[in-house]
Design a protein around this motif. Sequence first.
Motif, PDB file in Angstrom:
ATOM      1  N   ASP A  72      -2.252  -0.107  -3.530  1.00  0.00           N
ATOM      2  CA  ASP A  72      -2.509  -1.285  -2.555  1.00  0.00           C
ATOM      3  C   ASP A  72      -3.371  -2.235  -3.066  1.00  0.00           C
ATOM      4  O   ASP A  72      -4.531  -2.409  -2.356  1.00  0.00           O
ATOM      5  CB  ASP A  72      -2.899  -0.571  -1.306  1.00  0.00           C
ATOM      6  N   HIS A  74      -5.109  -5.448  -3.480  1.00  0.00           N
ATOM      7  CA  HIS A  74      -5.242  -6.621  -2.415  1.00  0.00           C
ATOM      8  C   HIS A  74      -4.599  -7.949  -2.981  1.00  0.00           C
ATOM      9  O   HIS A  74      -3.726  -8.611  -2.020  1.00  0.00           O
ATOM     10  CB  HIS A  74      -6.655  -7.013  -2.059  1.00  0.00           C
ATOM     11  N   SER A 267      -4.861 -10.236   2.384  1.00  0.00           N
ATOM     12  CA  SER A 267      -5.904  -9.496   2.707  1.00  0.00           C
ATOM     13  C   SER A 267      -7.123 -10.374   3.155  1.00  0.00           C
ATOM     14  O   SER A 267      -7.357 -11.551   2.625  1.00  0.00           O
ATOM     15  CB  SER A 267      -6.512  -8.442   1.731  1.00  0.00           C
TER      16      SER A 267
END
Length: 414
Positions: A72, A74, A267
């Motif tokens: 994950d 960003h 993000s």
Amino acid sequence: MAEKPILERLKTLADAAKYDASCASSGTTKRDSRSGKGIGSTEGMGICHAYAPDGRCISLLKLLLTNHCVFDCHYCVNRKSSNVERARFTPQEVADLTLSFYKRNYIEGLFLSSGIIRNSNHTMEMLVETARILREEQDFRGYIHLKTIPEADPEIVQRAGLYADRVSINVELPTDAGLTRLAPDKNAGQIDGAMAGMNSAIVEAKDAKKRFRHAPRFAPAGQSTQMIIGADAASDTDIVTRASSLYTRHRLRRVYYSAFSPIPDASAVLPLKRPPLIREHRLYQSDWLMRFYGYAPHEVAAAAGADGMLPLDIDPKLAWALKFRESFPVDVNRAPKEALLRVPGLGTRAVGQILMARRHRRLRLEDVAKMTVSVKKVQPFIVTIDWRPVLLTDRADLKALLAPKAEQLELFVA
């Protein structure tokens, strides 16, 4: 769920690969199939003629094996939490696509990367299997660049070098702090260790090739890496210093710089705007200064401002020369090669021509003008038998005189 048609998956996974800049096909050994053996060639200019949004020409079939990912990060459009369309290929499908595109005269090679599916070892095995099919089953002799996964078992990663011309391991971000903040699933020490292991394998393979005629080739085009620029607070000085360290410690062929591009559903920790593309260009120029012009990293950093950022309006070589005017003017008829390479406006080819020409005669300004694109840029920094800049080198407005003039682009031009 039914598998999507291959053309739909190709569209998705080719688009997902566009953010990776490190796909140049230089530096490998020459191979072709003109003798009737095998398929493909590493020669030629590449025939895909696809262009990235920022203008870079992509001459390889550039794909992700899959854009599914358990990480994950960003800054990545394919991160686990991203709401993007997902797709995947099998190794056999990528091999068949590569051969199909080659036979249609579309491409000369393959650049293959992947999101992390299931785990790093499984994904790396699939990347290696794709290259193995092409080399061993299809006898493909074109260029292959594999993006390897530092979190995978070193033995699997090094197997990639047996089939690929070039391998690459992305450091992702210029600083360890930036990596920890923006890519929590990645580890800077692990990435560095994987690059060191690959470097050792490449060195060992070269040594074996010298001693044993039939030693297997191993990543003959070496390894490269990529840094994302502008996603964190790293300055140009930080980036140049890191790049120099990577070149020295891991003997990289190239460090690629990719300006951060805002992504869908980004993000909140990411910047809202991308950095100017000219910043990426200035970093490539700085990279060239270290690799081909003899500049040390601290000298390139000296061209930056107090904030550690290189000027955007002039190139770093000119910025250095303006800061260190005591090193000029340089006598083109007497100065060593190292000094001539510091002169703004003189490239490596022009310096070579000057060194060759002055063996036979003393050079005049008009002689130098024939060897460079802009003699105006060179004049304040050189001496010839008929030219001396006198006070020009020390003029307070010299930067304004030499900086490229800003142009207003026209929307409608005949």
